[in-house]
Design a protein around this motif. Structure first.
Motif, PDB file in Angstrom:
ATOM      1  N   GLY A 127     118.021 -48.285  -2.317  1.00  0.00           N
ATOM      2  CA  GLY A 127     117.742 -49.579  -1.704  1.00  0.00           C
ATOM      3  C   GLY A 127     116.563 -49.494  -0.748  1.00  0.00           C
ATOM      4  N   ASP A 128     116.700 -48.662   0.280  1.00  0.00           N
ATOM      5  CA  ASP A 128     115.652 -48.577   1.291  1.00  0.00           C
ATOM      6  C   ASP A 128     114.838 -47.301   1.063  1.00  0.00           C
ATOM      7  N   LEU A 129     113.647 -47.470   0.490  1.00  0.00           N
ATOM      8  CA  LEU A 129     112.876 -46.282   0.103  1.00  0.00           C
ATOM      9  C   LEU A 129     112.255 -45.561   1.287  1.00  0.00           C
ATOM     10  N   THR A 130     112.020 -46.302   2.378  1.00  0.00           N
ATOM     11  CA  THR A 130     111.486 -45.640   3.567  1.00  0.00           C
ATOM     12  C   THR A 130     112.530 -44.694   4.126  1.00  0.00           C
ATOM     13  N   ALA A 131     113.764 -45.197   4.233  1.00  0.00           N
ATOM     14  CA  ALA A 131     114.851 -44.361   4.745  1.00  0.00           C
ATOM     15  C   ALA A 131     115.082 -43.177   3.798  1.00  0.00           C
ATOM     16  N   HIS A 132     114.953 -43.444   2.520  1.00  0.00           N
ATOM     17  CA  HIS A 132     115.169 -42.399   1.525  1.00  0.00           C
ATOM     18  C   HIS A 132     114.147 -41.271   1.700  1.00  0.00           C
ATOM     19  N   PHE A 133     112.883 -41.657   1.875  1.00  0.00           N
ATOM     20  CA  PHE A 133     111.842 -40.641   2.089  1.00  0.00           C
ATOM     21  C   PHE A 133     112.119 -39.892   3.395  1.00  0.00           C
ATOM     22  N   ALA A 260      89.755 -40.838  -8.305  1.00  0.00           N
ATOM     23  CA  ALA A 260      90.103 -41.343  -6.971  1.00  0.00           C
ATOM     24  C   ALA A 260      90.051 -42.868  -6.957  1.00  0.00           C
ATOM     25  N   ILE A 261      88.978 -43.433  -7.528  1.00  0.00           N
ATOM     26  CA  ILE A 261      88.847 -44.894  -7.536  1.00  0.00           C
ATOM     27  C   ILE A 261      89.978 -45.506  -8.384  1.00  0.00           C
ATOM     28  N   LEU A 262      90.255 -44.871  -9.519  1.00  0.00           N
ATOM     29  CA  LEU A 262      91.359 -45.356 -10.371  1.00  0.00           C
ATOM     30  C   LEU A 262      92.678 -45.341  -9.591  1.00  0.00           C
ATOM     31  N   ALA A 263      92.894 -44.259  -8.839  1.00  0.00           N
ATOM     32  CA  ALA A 263      94.122 -44.175  -8.045  1.00  0.00           C
ATOM     33  C   ALA A 263      94.163 -45.316  -7.041  1.00  0.00           C
ATOM     34  N   GLY A 264      93.001 -45.620  -6.441  1.00  0.00           N
ATOM     35  CA  GLY A 264      92.921 -46.747  -5.518  1.00  0.00           C
ATOM     36  C   GLY A 264      93.236 -48.051  -6.235  1.00  0.00           C
ATOM     37  N   VAL A 265      92.737 -48.164  -7.458  1.00  0.00           N
ATOM     38  CA  VAL A 265      92.961 -49.390  -8.229  1.00  0.00           C
ATOM     39  C   VAL A 265      94.434 -49.501  -8.656  1.00  0.00           C
ATOM     40  N   VAL A 266      95.119 -48.374  -8.780  1.00  0.00           N
ATOM     41  CA  VAL A 266      96.553 -48.440  -9.071  1.00  0.00           C
ATOM     42  C   VAL A 266      97.302 -48.866  -7.805  1.00  0.00           C
ATOM     43  N   ILE A 267      96.930 -48.268  -6.679  1.00  0.00           N
ATOM     44  CA  ILE A 267      97.760 -48.422  -5.482  1.00  0.00           C
ATOM     45  C   ILE A 267      97.498 -49.716  -4.706  1.00  0.00           C
ATOM     46  N   PHE A 268      96.231 -50.002  -4.384  1.00  0.00           N
ATOM     47  CA  PHE A 268      95.983 -51.140  -3.502  1.00  0.00           C
ATOM     48  C   PHE A 268      96.357 -52.498  -4.099  1.00  0.00           C
ATOM     49  N   PRO A 269      95.872 -52.824  -5.298  1.00  0.00           N
ATOM     50  CA  PRO A 269      96.245 -54.141  -5.818  1.00  0.00           C
ATOM     51  C   PRO A 269      97.758 -54.314  -5.937  1.00  0.00           C
ATOM     52  N   SER A 270      98.455 -53.263  -6.401  1.00  0.00           N
ATOM     53  CA  SER A 270      99.900 -53.449  -6.546  1.00  0.00           C
ATOM     54  C   SER A 270     100.571 -53.539  -5.181  1.00  0.00           C
ATOM     55  N   ALA A 287      99.854 -46.664   8.138  1.00  0.00           N
ATOM     56  CA  ALA A 287     100.985 -45.968   8.747  1.00  0.00           C
ATOM     57  C   ALA A 287     101.703 -45.103   7.711  1.00  0.00           C
ATOM     58  N   GLY A 288     101.658 -45.551   6.467  1.00  0.00           N
ATOM     59  CA  GLY A 288     102.326 -44.811   5.399  1.00  0.00           C
ATOM     60  C   GLY A 288     101.857 -43.371   5.329  1.00  0.00           C
ATOM     61  N   GLY A 289     100.559 -43.173   5.598  1.00  0.00           N
ATOM     62  CA  GLY A 289      99.965 -41.834   5.608  1.00  0.00           C
ATOM     63  C   GLY A 289     100.481 -40.990   4.468  1.00  0.00           C
ATOM     64  N   PRO A 290     101.004 -39.828   4.823  1.00  0.00           N
ATOM     65  CA  PRO A 290     101.447 -38.912   3.779  1.00  0.00           C
ATOM     66  C   PRO A 290     102.553 -39.491   2.902  1.00  0.00           C
ATOM     67  N   GLY A 291     103.285 -40.467   3.435  1.00  0.00           N
ATOM     68  CA  GLY A 291     104.403 -40.990   2.653  1.00  0.00           C
ATOM     69  C   GLY A 291     104.015 -42.141   1.751  1.00  0.00           C
ATOM     70  N   LEU A 292     102.752 -42.583   1.902  1.00  0.00           N
ATOM     71  CA  LEU A 292     102.285 -43.772   1.191  1.00  0.00           C
ATOM     72  C   LEU A 292     102.740 -43.843  -0.263  1.00  0.00           C
ATOM     73  N   LEU A 293     102.450 -42.777  -0.986  1.00  0.00           N
ATOM     74  CA  LEU A 293     102.789 -42.777  -2.403  1.00  0.00           C
ATOM     75  C   LEU A 293     104.280 -42.818  -2.628  1.00  0.00           C
ATOM     76  N   PHE A 294     104.991 -42.079  -1.769  1.00  0.00           N
ATOM     77  CA  PHE A 294     106.403 -41.848  -2.051  1.00  0.00           C
ATOM     78  C   PHE A 294     107.294 -42.981  -1.543  1.00  0.00           C
ATOM     79  N   ILE A 295     106.712 -43.867  -0.723  1.00  0.00           N
ATOM     80  CA  ILE A 295     107.494 -45.015  -0.254  1.00  0.00           C
ATOM     81  C   ILE A 295     106.993 -46.287  -0.933  1.00  0.00           C
ATOM     82  N   THR A 296     105.691 -46.546  -0.754  1.00  0.00           N
ATOM     83  CA  THR A 296     105.142 -47.814  -1.242  1.00  0.00           C
ATOM     84  C   THR A 296     105.250 -47.934  -2.764  1.00  0.00           C
ATOM     85  N   LEU A 297     104.842 -46.882  -3.458  1.00  0.00           N
ATOM     86  CA  LEU A 297     104.814 -47.024  -4.916  1.00  0.00           C
ATOM     87  C   LEU A 297     106.192 -47.183  -5.566  1.00  0.00           C
ATOM     88  N   PRO A 298     107.176 -46.363  -5.207  1.00  0.00           N
ATOM     89  CA  PRO A 298     108.495 -46.594  -5.816  1.00  0.00           C
ATOM     90  C   PRO A 298     109.025 -47.986  -5.483  1.00  0.00           C
TER      91      PRO A 298
END
Ligand code: PHE
Length: 444
Positions: A127-133, A260-270, A287-298
């Motif tokens: 449910g809460d991916l921030t807490a999960h990370f 790198a740009i492709l990764a940006g195009v995957v992450i920012f628009p979504s 603020a996501g910093g190191p957790g950006l991928l592991f919180i925001t994307l899931p």
């Protein structure tokens, strides 16, 4: 340049191995959070300039040193300038590589962890991916277990040797990685509301510029291209005599920027498209910093149909990208031990594996330790290494040797034209730029 030393078997293998080293968590994990922090488009602009003017000449230089000496990073300086303190530049590189492994392996472990959570379906039930990370971060043993698994995986390829291990794995993983990223990018930009993310990524906003912009972008460029620590010296030592060094550097750097740009195009628009309140999204990304991928994307995958498939694909891709980079990091230290101390390849790998595990355990326990390794290597040690490597090629190596390397002993006569601009860059432009960015960034 006659020698019995092993080389990569094919042109494609060479580009794939070098690009495999360059393309990694630096592009997909580190780049997006640095870009978000640095104000998006402006950061990207400076980053690309750094790659063009410093990255490509430095990569050519590293390849040159490696191929001219046919030796590990420290051994290469010793061979080309024996009895001088230059070997310390190589040793610094080996130390840097070892330190990068100390935090890189931990993040690589997270990618494996999240990949298995994705295919088991448990991630899509969180449910809460921030807490999960947060829970994962608070559980060093879990991180350590995945990290050790990842280190063993890399070690397996290192023991398998240059041709079978490094070249073959890169040839398979690299195209796969590219394909997966393109699929995800298409998915991301066709989401409703994706435009604001693309805007953030590509429209410069001068208000966001920080005083450390140049230092951050240069550090990111060096880190992402695996430069400044002799990784490309080590790989260059496996190049064939007919490898076109300038062309290969341009190809590898282009691939690296694209990913790198492709990764940006995957992450920012979504991220922008799927958030409830877009006003806070930039803060969240930063603020996501190191957790950006592991919180925001899931979080985003969970709101998409077939979430399990998207997240499994994504974390598989991330783990593969990380693997081809950890292989190159490990190879630098392993080859150093193997050649300089005449320890067998297997024993050297065992030593490096144990060392990486110890450092990784410290960084799993302490976020401070982790961050110190990250910042000390990317913003300090890599630029210092790059500075000295450029000075070495520009001022210490014989002009004729540089010419022979650029032209493959006359086989590529048109490359002779590059000699002057190239020497101008490595003698003056790159060292002076690194020095000024350093002073300016550290003062700022
Ligand atoms: N370039 C790799 C990446 O972007 C990291 C790396 C740095 C690998 C230095 C080797 C040497 O993830």
């Amino acid at each position: 340049m006659a020698d019995k030393r092993v080389t990569f078997a094919s042109k494609i293998g060479i580009v794939a191995a070098a690009a495999g080293s360059a393309v990694g968590l630096g592009n997909i994990w580190r780049f997006p959070s640095q870009a978000a922090d640095g104000g998006g488009a402006i950061f990207i602009l400076v980053y690309v300039v750094c790659i063009l003017f410093f990255g490509i000449p430095l990569m050519i230089s590293e390849f040159m040193v490696g191929r001219a000496a046919r030796a590990n990073t420290a051994g290469a300086f010793n061979k080309l300038a024996s009895g001088t303190p230059w070997k310390w530049v190589g040793r610094l590189g080996v130390l840097t590589g070892f330190m990068i492994m100390g935090f890189y392996m931990v993040v690589s472990g997270w990618t494996l962890d999240y990949f298995f959570q994705s295919i088991s379906g448990s991630l899509s039930r969180v449910g809460d991916l921030t807490a999960h990370f947060g829970t994962i971060q608070a559980n060093p043993w879990r991180q350590i277990a995945w990290m050790i698994a990842f280190i063993f995986l890399s070690a397996f390829f290192i023991v398998s040797g240059v041709k079978k291990g490094i070249e073959r794995s890169a040839k398979i993983f690299m195209p796969l990685l590219f394909l997966l990223l393109i699929v995800l990018a298409v998915r991301s930009i066709t989401l409703e509301g994706a435009a604001s993310g693309l805007n953030f990524l590509f429209r410069p906003d001068l208000a966001d510029v920080k005083s450390t912009l140049f230092l951050d972008a240069m550090g990111q460029a060096f880190f992402s291209l695996s430069l400044g620590m002799g990784c490309m010296i080590t790989y260059g030592s496996y190049f064939n005599n007919n490898t076109d060094l300038a062309k290969t550097s341009i190809q590898v750097s282009t691939l690296d920027i694209l990913v790198a740009i492709l990764a940006g195009v995957v992450i920012f628009p979504s991220a922008f498209a799927l958030t409830a309140n877009p006003e806070t999204i930039v803060d969240k990304l930063v603020a996501g910093g190191p957790g950006l991928l592991f919180i925001t994307l899931p979080e985003l995958f969970n709101q998409m149909p077939l979430s399990m498939m998207w997240s499994a694909l994504f974390f598989c891709l991330l783990a593969l990208a990380a693997l081809t980079s950890t292989i190159s990091l490990m190879e630098v230290v392993t080859l150093y031990l193997h050649e300089e101390y005449r320890i067998s390849r297997k024993k050297s790998t065992l030593l490096v594996t144990s060392g990486a595990i110890v450092l990784g355990i410290f960084s799993s326990y302490s976020a401070l330790f982790f961050n110190v390794l990250d910042i000390a290597t990317a913003k300090f040690m890599l630029p210092v290494g790059g500075f000295f490597i450029c000075l070495f090629v520009g001022w210490k190596l014989k002009r004729n040797l540089v010419l022979l390397q650029l032209t493959n002993e006359g086989e590529l006569p048109t490359r002779a034209k590059l000699l002057k601009p190239y020497l101008f860059l490595v003698r003056y432009v790159v060292p002076i730029a690194i020095l000024s960015i350093f002073i300016y960034g550290l003062a700022g």
